[in-house]
Design a protein around this motif. Sequence first.
Motif, PDB file in Angstrom:
ATOM      1  N   TRP A  82       0.771  -0.977  -0.146  1.00 45.35           N
ATOM      2  CA  TRP A  82       0.013  -0.018  -0.005  1.00 45.35           C
ATOM      3  C   TRP A  82       0.893   1.099   0.047  1.00 45.35           C
ATOM      4  CZ3 TRP A  82      -4.855   0.182  -1.742  1.00 45.35           C
ATOM      5  CH2 TRP A  82      -5.618   1.321  -1.383  1.00 45.35           C
ATOM      6  N   GLU A 100      -3.665  -5.762  -1.247  1.00 44.52           N
ATOM      7  CA  GLU A 100      -4.247  -4.614  -1.165  1.00 44.52           C
ATOM      8  C   GLU A 100      -5.722  -4.403  -1.805  1.00 44.52           C
ATOM      9  OE1 GLU A 100      -1.552  -2.058  -3.525  1.00 44.52           O
ATOM     10  OE2 GLU A 100       0.100  -2.473  -2.097  1.00 44.52           O
ATOM     11  N   LEU A 103      -7.499  -3.324   1.278  1.00 48.14           N
ATOM     12  CA  LEU A 103      -7.637  -2.158   1.800  1.00 48.14           C
ATOM     13  C   LEU A 103      -8.757  -1.027   0.888  1.00 48.14           C
ATOM     14  CD1 LEU A 103      -5.790  -0.674   3.796  1.00 48.14           C
ATOM     15  CD2 LEU A 103      -4.947  -3.021   3.054  1.00 48.14           C
ATOM     16  N   THR A 132      -3.882  -0.081   7.396  1.00 49.19           N
ATOM     17  CA  THR A 132      -5.068   0.673   7.478  1.00 49.19           C
ATOM     18  C   THR A 132      -4.865   1.830   8.672  1.00 49.19           C
ATOM     19  OG1 THR A 132      -6.428  -1.203   7.195  1.00 49.19           O
ATOM     20  CG2 THR A 132      -7.614   0.205   8.397  1.00 49.19           C
TER      21      THR A 132
END
Length: 296
Positions: A82, A100, A103, A132
């Motif tokens: 990320w 990802e 996310l 996160t």
Amino acid sequence: MSPTLLTAWKSAQARLKDGRIDSPSIDARLLLEAATGATRTDILTDPYRAVTPDQQTALDGYVERRLKREPVSRILGKKGFWKIHLNVTPDVLSPRPDTEALLDVILLAFPPHKAFEMIDLGTGSGAILLATLAERIGARGLGTDISSEALAVARENAANLDLDSRATFLRTEWAAGIADHSFDLVASNPPYIPSDDIDGLDPEVRDHDPRLALDGGPDGLQAYRDLAPEVRRILRPGGVFAVEIGWDQGAAVKALFEAEGFEDVKVVKDLADRDRVVTNGPDPRVHALPVAEGAQ
């Protein structure tokens, strides 16, 4: 003539390409940066900077390891995920871009500045939890793992990212010992490779990721059978869960969570258009669709 950043990069790239290594240009650049202390910008703006003999020796050693199919993340001991960088060791799964997709769901479900509590079951390096928390300043989280070695890596990553005040870690099997209705978000990237398929994986995965983080039992679904009732138990009413899956497991995992009473369960695809996440949260692709002309 002494090698330069440019010639060293090109030479390493050619060796990796001849060795049929995927992404030889990117891998060669990352190894060159590590061997010389140069940045990507340095390589572009100062390509004729001399590479010292010691730096060249280090680069050659890295390339030899990569040619033996050791992943760059294992050679360097770190991996980007990320928007964060994580230390990785042989005790944890090396984070992958596929993950990802979790996310994408999580950040859509929990907008900026919203306060919420999450748990990352089987946290490994802490990738999902820490990515996160880095994006959502109002969030706090717990990472669980059965491996004390993995938890040591996750704690170190949290400290390095200055997230240790909002992230805690617990050695336990999935959610054992966790109180009912404790979290607004439950996330997990459990092992989902069928046991008999592991020997056929790429050497980068088969030989360097911990089997504990890969082996999903005979059909690859055992972790989801264990997780579904536990997720139901620890999730607060109205909460969101998101679990990573193998590309061909969407229907089966969706059914397991629906059998536990979850509603509006969906399978979300990754950027390669493969099934990747099962969740009761929003689907980023549907959310991103433009409103039809004339729609209210």
